[in-house]
Design an enzyme around this catalytic site. Structure first.
Site, PDB file in Angstrom:
ATOM      1  N   GLU A 118     -20.680  19.465  41.276  1.00 40.67           N
ATOM      2  CA  GLU A 118     -19.219  19.652  41.674  1.00 40.67           C
ATOM      3  C   GLU A 118     -18.593  20.797  42.091  1.00 40.67           C
ATOM      4  O   GLU A 118     -19.022  21.751  41.397  1.00 40.67           O
ATOM      5  CB  GLU A 118     -18.315  18.791  40.868  1.00 40.67           C
ATOM      6  CG  GLU A 118     -18.794  17.438  40.213  1.00 40.67           C
ATOM      7  CD  GLU A 118     -17.966  16.794  39.532  1.00 40.67           C
ATOM      8  OE1 GLU A 118     -16.767  17.578  38.996  1.00 40.67           O
ATOM      9  OE2 GLU A 118     -18.079  15.834  38.776  1.00 40.67           O
ATOM     10  N   LYS A 120     -16.154  23.830  41.684  1.00 41.86           N
ATOM     11  CA  LYS A 120     -14.994  24.281  40.641  1.00 41.86           C
ATOM     12  C   LYS A 120     -13.780  24.657  41.321  1.00 41.86           C
ATOM     13  O   LYS A 120     -13.848  25.635  41.937  1.00 41.86           O
ATOM     14  CB  LYS A 120     -15.743  25.044  39.576  1.00 41.86           C
ATOM     15  CG  LYS A 120     -14.729  25.403  38.529  1.00 41.86           C
ATOM     16  CD  LYS A 120     -15.109  26.391  37.446  1.00 41.86           C
ATOM     17  CE  LYS A 120     -14.569  26.426  36.230  1.00 41.86           C
ATOM     18  NZ  LYS A 120     -13.233  26.567  36.441  1.00 41.86           N
ATOM     19  N   ASP A 122     -10.052  25.751  42.120  1.00 46.96           N
ATOM     20  CA  ASP A 122      -9.334  26.838  41.402  1.00 46.96           C
ATOM     21  C   ASP A 122      -7.930  26.489  41.409  1.00 46.96           C
ATOM     22  O   ASP A 122      -7.174  26.845  42.552  1.00 46.96           O
ATOM     23  CB  ASP A 122      -9.779  28.305  42.117  1.00 46.96           C
ATOM     24  CG  ASP A 122      -9.244  29.250  41.316  1.00 46.96           C
ATOM     25  OD1 ASP A 122      -8.933  29.214  40.074  1.00 46.96           O
ATOM     26  OD2 ASP A 122      -9.334  30.507  41.788  1.00 46.96           O
ATOM     27  N   TYR A 229     -11.824  14.568  38.717  1.00 46.18           N
ATOM     28  CA  TYR A 229     -13.270  14.800  38.472  1.00 46.18           C
ATOM     29  C   TYR A 229     -13.537  14.328  37.049  1.00 46.18           C
ATOM     30  O   TYR A 229     -14.848  14.251  36.656  1.00 46.18           O
ATOM     31  CB  TYR A 229     -13.405  16.400  38.456  1.00 46.18           C
ATOM     32  CG  TYR A 229     -12.679  17.274  38.016  1.00 46.18           C
ATOM     33  CD1 TYR A 229     -12.420  17.326  36.467  1.00 46.18           C
ATOM     34  CD2 TYR A 229     -11.805  18.073  38.766  1.00 46.18           C
ATOM     35  CE1 TYR A 229     -11.633  18.153  35.804  1.00 46.18           C
ATOM     36  CE2 TYR A 229     -10.880  18.841  37.995  1.00 46.18           C
ATOM     37  CZ  TYR A 229     -10.875  18.913  36.540  1.00 46.18           C
ATOM     38  OH  TYR A 229     -10.074  19.681  36.168  1.00 46.18           O
ATOM     39  N   LYS A 318     -20.335  30.325  37.845  1.00 48.62           N
ATOM     40  CA  LYS A 318     -19.158  31.101  38.541  1.00 48.62           C
ATOM     41  C   LYS A 318     -19.886  31.863  39.900  1.00 48.62           C
ATOM     42  O   LYS A 318     -20.945  32.222  39.688  1.00 48.62           O
ATOM     43  CB  LYS A 318     -18.727  31.981  37.456  1.00 48.62           C
ATOM     44  CG  LYS A 318     -17.758  31.544  36.455  1.00 48.62           C
ATOM     45  CD  LYS A 318     -16.739  30.621  37.190  1.00 48.62           C
ATOM     46  CE  LYS A 318     -15.473  30.313  36.050  1.00 48.62           C
ATOM     47  NZ  LYS A 318     -14.814  31.641  35.650  1.00 48.62           N
ATOM     48  N   CYS A 412       4.687  60.596  64.038  1.00 54.19           N
ATOM     49  CA  CYS A 412       3.287  60.313  64.265  1.00 54.19           C
ATOM     50  C   CYS A 412       2.360  61.294  63.491  1.00 54.19           C
ATOM     51  O   CYS A 412       2.598  62.430  63.843  1.00 54.19           O
ATOM     52  CB  CYS A 412       2.823  60.181  65.790  1.00 54.19           C
ATOM     53  SG  CYS A 412       0.858  60.030  65.915  1.00 54.19           S
ATOM     54  N   CYS A 415       0.236  63.202  66.615  1.00 54.81           N
ATOM     55  CA  CYS A 415       1.003  64.127  67.562  1.00 54.81           C
ATOM     56  C   CYS A 415       2.417  64.587  67.333  1.00 54.81           C
ATOM     57  O   CYS A 415       2.837  65.377  68.195  1.00 54.81           O
ATOM     58  CB  CYS A 415       0.827  63.367  68.831  1.00 54.81           C
ATOM     59  SG  CYS A 415       1.842  61.958  68.936  1.00 54.81           S
ATOM     60  N   CYS A 430       3.435  54.846  67.714  1.00 59.38           N
ATOM     61  CA  CYS A 430       3.986  56.185  67.970  1.00 59.38           C
ATOM     62  C   CYS A 430       4.396  56.026  69.477  1.00 59.38           C
ATOM     63  O   CYS A 430       3.939  55.429  70.366  1.00 59.38           O
ATOM     64  CB  CYS A 430       2.421  56.747  68.016  1.00 59.38           C
ATOM     65  SG  CYS A 430       2.529  58.494  68.874  1.00 59.38           S
ATOM     66  N   CYS A 436      -0.594  61.512  72.864  1.00 55.47           N
ATOM     67  CA  CYS A 436      -1.020  61.159  71.250  1.00 55.47           C
ATOM     68  C   CYS A 436      -2.605  61.314  71.224  1.00 55.47           C
ATOM     69  O   CYS A 436      -3.243  60.604  71.772  1.00 55.47           O
ATOM     70  CB  CYS A 436      -0.528  59.961  70.653  1.00 55.47           C
ATOM     71  SG  CYS A 436      -1.096  59.800  68.996  1.00 55.47           S
TER      72      CYS A 436
HETATM   73  S1  IVH Z   1     -14.501  19.243  34.148  1.00 54.49           S
HETATM   74  C1  IVH Z   1     -15.163  18.699  29.721  1.00 54.49           C
HETATM   75  N1  IVH Z   1     -14.694  19.581  36.605  1.00 54.49           N
HETATM   76  O1  IVH Z   1     -12.040  24.012  35.364  1.00 54.49           O
HETATM   77  C2  IVH Z   1     -14.897  19.030  31.177  1.00 54.49           C
HETATM   78  N2  IVH Z   1     -13.355  21.000  35.334  1.00 54.49           N
HETATM   79  O2  IVH Z   1     -13.214  25.913  33.249  1.00 54.49           O
HETATM   80  C3  IVH Z   1     -13.527  19.466  31.411  1.00 54.49           C
HETATM   81  N3  IVH Z   1     -12.292  22.692  36.918  1.00 54.49           N
HETATM   82  O3  IVH Z   1      -9.990  22.810  32.596  1.00 54.49           O
HETATM   83  C4  IVH Z   1     -13.750  19.850  33.040  1.00 54.49           C
HETATM   84  N4  IVH Z   1     -13.066  21.777  38.737  1.00 54.49           N
HETATM   85  O4  IVH Z   1      -9.333  22.755  35.235  1.00 54.49           O
HETATM   86  C5  IVH Z   1     -14.206  20.002  35.368  1.00 54.49           C
HETATM   87  N5  IVH Z   1     -15.112  19.784  39.082  1.00 54.49           N
HETATM   88  C6  IVH Z   1     -14.708  20.149  37.720  1.00 54.49           C
HETATM   89  C7  IVH Z   1     -13.576  21.060  37.967  1.00 54.49           C
HETATM   90  C8  IVH Z   1     -13.127  21.571  36.637  1.00 54.49           C
HETATM   91  C9  IVH Z   1     -12.170  22.534  38.072  1.00 54.49           C
HETATM   92  C10 IVH Z   1     -11.367  23.284  36.006  1.00 54.49           C
HETATM   93  C11 IVH Z   1     -10.522  22.357  34.999  1.00 54.49           C
HETATM   94  C12 IVH Z   1     -11.063  23.042  33.729  1.00 54.49           C
HETATM   95  C13 IVH Z   1     -11.549  24.104  34.027  1.00 54.49           C
HETATM   96  C14 IVH Z   1     -12.731  24.759  32.749  1.00 54.49           C
END
Ligand code: IVH
Length: 679
Positions: A118, A120, A122, A229, A318, A412, A415, A430, A436
């Site tokens: 999945e 991640k 932000d 998720y 990451k 400027c 010039c 300018c 210039c």
């Molecule tokens: S699962 C036990 N899935 O990342 C599993 N977390 O670094 C817990 N996050 O607190 C989280 N996308 O806020 C999961 N696809 C995803 C996620 C995700 C973002 C965040 C979430 C978690 C943090 C952990």
């Protein structure tokens, strides 16, 4: 119910059933009904989505099941170690078998094990409790055991259903990430700027700030989004056998799940997914800071269990950071070809968002004041996707550092002419124009650039040398150069001097569009230049044109028309142009006779090409269209007859839709061409 369904279709299925206007009308109708008969109001009415409840502080809610965090993998080695650990434990638990006889190598396992991968996201984790399918409360993650009660705010998020679809369990905690898209973030910040309010540093902070508003109407005004998720506590009437199964059930409930989620196999599958998302990252509508891998089967997850506060069955892989800290070594101001002054911060080079950044634009004086950035400061540099890197924040500075505020120059730097500060446009220019040197240098570089006169070998350094040696003053002087005069310059030998002279000489044979573009008239880009080259056949005609005549041309507005008019009103500019023509700059006058013109298959079509095409470059497609007699323009207007959309089209496609202009995909485009060419 109708409004709930409209929300679901719009936010979860991406398949709206009502127009925005209809939706608003219905919503107002419901609000009115609730006002007239307050006792009829359902506490989970869709009207909650406009906010209203105001709290004086957030109370605390205990999660029914703790919210955990995730372990991290920062490299392929760490990912490999994760997969090996998982396999080792599953082997020990007798849940999987290996044919390997070696104790440490189980390649068959590491290629076969099922994962769900999945993005991640932000943003901010939230835990939402649904009881009998009805939204009961929502909380932040907090310390994992209990978080803040942000129910009123989460209710305003359009993609959060007040009621789950289908047969819902007695109770269920669902977990997801609240975030802001790049668009939403940009919109929010420009709103904040115009209101004189605080500008957010990144989408994550903006989402966090928006969720923690005591006045839920403020949250409602923020375009927050959510993907689900995970699950927390739930009654026994809810069962699922895998993460994949869980996400499917979420979708059935009407809970949004990222479309990027994918079931993959083994270490190789995880790596491929990572690569895929790393490439997609820049194109996504929202930030992701990595990917999350989860062992798919719940039976396996249970056997793996937890360590400290994180599951052993999941890991976050990451991406390289999009924000890094570095130092400001200096602040310079640059002068562009049209005199626009841009302050630029010189930084200790830093690797961020996949590139090394050593300069960032500070845009304008207001931006410097807003950030209060000073030479010697430590700053946070951000580069997300293809967005140009920027300084988002100055790190707290020590009093003892005694750094001087940056003083914006009044003249400027090149010039010495006074700068013109336009309060409205925030562009500082300018006023030196022709005197210039910096503007002159940029104009010459632009003239020689690939898409203009295309003079190979005439880059930044050489232009600088020519100007310093006073071999040239303006673009027309280029055609007076000879090998002997170049040879005296440093780094020039007979051969290189000859090459440059040949390149300059060859540039004389150009196209009318290129020449117009090469003149570097303010606001006249390639598309406009091309438009002019179609309407006029000689410079004389353009020089003689009135503002009204100029505006009459497609895609030319008042600003462009005035700019052109002013350019040719200046005798010095006209002199340079006639010297260019005198030096032999010429172009084929494609006097396509009317009858030929009319026989071209696409005559009368006004086409816009937007987005990335896969079979050819956009410029090639445009040329092809022109060759067949179509007019190609840069923006969609009522005159547009067709819009070709490639990958990731922007606002042009939307506009075409609004105007009801036929939209062609790349394959429809090529069918259309074939048909037109045949017929
Ligand atoms: S699962 C036990 N899935 O990342 C599993 N977390 O670094 C817990 N996050 O607190 C989280 N996308 O806020 C999961 N696809 C995803 C996620 C995700 C973002 C965040 C979430 C978690 C943090 C952990």
């Amino acid at each position: 119910m109708e409004l709930e369904d409209a929300n679901y279709r719009y936010y979860v299925l991406d398949d709206p059933s009502l127009t925005d206007i209809e939706f608003d009308r219905r919503m107002r109708e419901l609000s009115q009904l609730e006002l007239n008969d307050p006792e009829l109001k359902n506490p989970n009415s869709p009207t909650n989505k406009v906010g209203g409840a105001v709290a004086d502080r957030f109370s605390s809610i205990q999660h029914l099941q703790a919210m955990l965090s995730l372990g991290n993998a920062f490299s392929v080695e760490e990912l490999r170690a994760f997969v090996n650990r998982v396999c080792r434990r599953l082997l020990d638990a007798g849940l999987v078998k290996t044919t390997s006889t070696k104790d440490t190598l189980f390649d068959d396992l590491t290629t076969e094990l099922e994962f769900v991968a999945e993005p991640k996201l932000d943003g901010l984790a939230v835990n939402i409790l649904y009881r009998d399918g009805v939204f009961e409360s929502a909380a932040t993650r907090g310390d994992g055991v209990s978080g803040e009660d942000i129910s009123q705010n989460v209710k305003t998020i359009r993609a959060v259903p007040m009621k789950l679809k289908g047969a819902a369990p007695e109770y269920i905690e669902v977990r997801g990430e609240v975030f802001l898209s790049h668009d939403g973030f940009a919109k929010l910040n420009s709103m904040q700027l115009s209101l004189g309010d605080k500008v957010f540093v990144n989408p994550r902070n903006a989402a966090a700030g928006s969720l923690r508003q005591l006045d839920s109407a403020v949250t409602a005004s923020r375009p927050l989004d959510i993907y689900f998720y995970g699950v927390g506590a739930h009654s026994d009437d809810f069962t699922f056998i895998s993460q994949h199964d869980l996400l499917g059930k979420f979708r059935d409930f009407g809970l949004r799940v990222s479309p990027l989620v994918k079931q993959v196999k083994g270490f190789g599958g995880l790596q491929a997914y990572y690569q895929e998302l790393a490439l997609l990252r820049a194109k996504l509508k929202h930030d992701i800071d990595g990917v999350v891998y989860k062992v798919n089967l719940i039976s396996q997850q249970q056997a793996l269990g937890y360590v400290a506060r994180a599951p052993r069955w999941a890991v976050a892989h990451k991406f390289p950071a999009q924000e890094e800290r570095t130092k400001v070594l200096g602040i310079d101001v640059q002068v562009g070809r049209t005199g626009a002054i841009t302050p630029v911060a010189r930084l200790t080079p830093v690797f961020v968002g996949g590139v090394t950044v050593s300069n960032v634009t500070l845009h304008n004086r207001d931006e410097i004041e807003r950030l209060d950035v000073r030479v010697g400061d430590e700053v946070i540099v951000r580069r997300a996707g293809d967005v140009i890197p920027q300084i988002v924040k100055v790190a707290p500075r020590l009093k003892s550092q005694n750094l001087m505020p940056f003083k914006f120059p009044e003249c400027c730097p090149d010039c010495g002419s006074p700068l013109h500060f336009d309060g409205q446009l925030v562009i500082i220019r300018c006023t030196g124009n022709l005197v210039c040197g910096a503007q002159q240098k940029e104009r010459i570089k632009h003239f020689a650039s690939r898409r203009a006169m295309d003079i190979e070998g005439l880059g930044d350094k050489v232009v600088e040398q020519l100007l310093v040696a006073q071999l040239i003053v303006d673009i027309a002087d280029l055609y007076t150069l000879d090998v002997d005069s170049l040879k005296v310059l440093e780094r020039f030998a007979e051969k290189s001097a000859q090459n440059l002279i040949v390149a300059i000489s060859e540039s004389r044979n150009t196209t009318f569009a290129r020449l117009i573009y090469a003149l570097g008239i303010m606001h006249v880009g390639e598309v406009t230049a091309r438009q002019f080259s179609l309407e006029f056949t000689s410079i004389k005609d353009i020089q003689a044109a009135s503002i009204e005549e100029l505006i009459a041309i497609d895609d030319v507005g008042l600003v462009v028309a005035e700019s052109i008019y002013e350019f040719f009103a200046l005798p010095a500019n006209n002199k340079v142009v006639s010297r260019l023509l005198g030096a032999g700059v010429t172009w084929p006058v494609t006097e396509i006779s009317e009858s030929v013109q009319r026989t071209l298959p696409l005559v009368g079509e006004v086409v816009v090409v937007t987005g990335a095409l896969s079979k050819m470059a956009r410029s090639e497609a445009q040329q092809l269209l022109r060759d067949l007699g179509a007019k190609v323009t840069g923006s969609v207007s009522k005159k547009t007859t067709r819009v070709i959309v490639g990958d990731a089209p922007g606002s042009k496609a939307t506009k075409a839709q609004q105007l009801g202009i036929p939209i062609l995909s790349e394959s429809e485009f090529s069918d259309w061409l074939k048909q037109k060419q045949a017929g």
